[in-house]
Write a protein that holds these residues in place. Sequence first.
Motif, short mmCIF file in Angstrom:
data_model
loop_
_atom_site.label_atom_id
_atom_site.label_comp_id
_atom_site.label_asym_id
_atom_site.label_seq_id
_atom_site.Cartn_x
_atom_site.Cartn_y
_atom_site.Cartn_z
N SER A 191 -6.13 10.58 0.67
CA SER A 191 -5.24 9.57 0.09
C SER A 191 -4.04 9.31 0.99
CB SER A 191 -4.77 10.03 -1.30
OG SER A 191 -5.85 10.14 -2.20
N ALA A 192 -3.53 10.38 1.61
CA ALA A 192 -2.35 10.25 2.45
C ALA A 192 -2.66 9.61 3.81
CB ALA A 192 -1.72 11.63 2.67
N LYS A 193 -3.79 9.96 4.38
CA LYS A 193 -4.06 9.56 5.76
C LYS A 193 -5.05 8.41 5.92
CE LYS A 193 -3.09 14.08 7.88
NZ LYS A 193 -3.61 15.12 8.80
N ALA A 194 -5.78 8.07 4.86
CA ALA A 194 -6.86 7.08 5.03
C ALA A 194 -6.83 5.94 4.03
CB ALA A 194 -8.21 7.79 4.96
N LEU A 195 -6.27 6.14 2.85
CA LEU A 195 -6.39 5.15 1.79
C LEU A 195 -5.84 3.79 2.18
CD1 LEU A 195 -7.07 4.35 -1.12
CD2 LEU A 195 -4.84 5.24 -1.81
N LEU A 224 -9.23 3.81 -4.77
CA LEU A 224 -7.95 4.30 -5.29
C LEU A 224 -7.74 5.75 -4.87
CD1 LEU A 224 -8.26 2.87 -8.93
CD2 LEU A 224 -7.22 1.76 -6.94
N GLY A 225 -6.49 6.19 -4.86
CA GLY A 225 -6.18 7.56 -4.46
C GLY A 225 -5.52 8.35 -5.58
N GLY A 240 4.17 12.70 4.96
CA GLY A 240 5.33 12.16 4.25
C GLY A 240 4.97 11.21 3.13
N SER A 241 3.71 11.19 2.72
CA SER A 241 3.25 10.21 1.73
C SER A 241 3.96 10.34 0.39
CB SER A 241 1.74 10.33 1.53
OG SER A 241 1.06 10.00 2.72
#
Length: 271
Positions: A75-79, A97-98, A128-129
Motif C-alpha cells: 500500500s505504501a510503495k505500490a498503490l 484499494l489499500g 513516510g506514507s
Amino acid sequence: MGPIGIFDSGYGGLTVFREIVKKLPQYDYIYLGDNARVPYGTRSFETVYAYTKECVEQLFGMGCRLVILACNTASAKALRSIQQQDLPRYPDLRKVLGVIRPTTEIIGNHTQTRQVGILATPGTVKSGSYQIEIQKFFPDITVFQHACSMWVPLVENNELDSPGAAYFVEKDVKQLLQQSPAIDAVILACTHYPLLLPLIKQCMPPHIKVLSQGTLVADSLADYLNRHPEVAALCTMEGTIRFFTTDNALDFEEKAGIFYGRPIRAEALSL
C-alpha cells in the motif's frame, strides 16, 4: 463479475482478510500470498511496485475487478503508482484499494493530545506514507514512527509467547513512546502485529489506544461498497473463498491458520 481479490506479500494480510469476511461474508473472495518473494518490507520501491503489479494483474486475470492490497508495504510503495499509471489502461472498471487510508482517515477520532505513534516495518516507516496520509486528513496531528524489524520474523516463526518476543516488543514500544510522552494513540501499521497484541498491551500504558487495521479496513470496505454500487455490482456473492500462494501450498496452509484463525486449504500458482 468476479470475486474480490485480497493480496498480501505473505501471511499478514490474513488478519485483515478474516475481519473482511466477518463483516462481508456474502461476497466471493480470492486471497493471494506472494510467499515465494516475501519479505517486501526491505525491498526497494521499484521492486515492491513490480511484484505488487504482477500479483494484481494475476488477480485481474482470475476474474477480480476489485483488489484490496492487505499489505502495508504494498500500500505504501505500490498503490499510488498502480492507481495512477496502470488502472487507466484498462477499458473496463477496475479498482485497487489499500489499508493505509482506512486507518489514517479515522485516527483523529482516537486522539485527544493530537500526538500519534506508528509501529511498522522499516519499509513502511521509510516510505513516510502514514505521516503523509495523516497530515492530509488531520494537519494538527504530530506523528511519531518506530520501525520494528524483529516483529514479523517472530510472528512468522510462531514465537508469540517466547521470551524473545516479549523482549523485542517491550524494547520497541519503549523506543516509540520515548519520542513523546503525549502520545495517546498507536497504530499497528503491519498486518502481522495484531498477533502480538497481548504483549503490546502489557507494555503500553492503559490510557493509550492501540488500533489494529483489520476491523478498520473491513468497516471501510463495507462503506466503500455501499457508496459505490457500481463497484459492488461487479463482485459476485456466493460466499466462496479460495486461497492461493506463489510458494508451497502445504507450507502456506501450516502457517496460515495462525493468522486466519482457522485451518484453510490453499493452492499453489506460478506468476
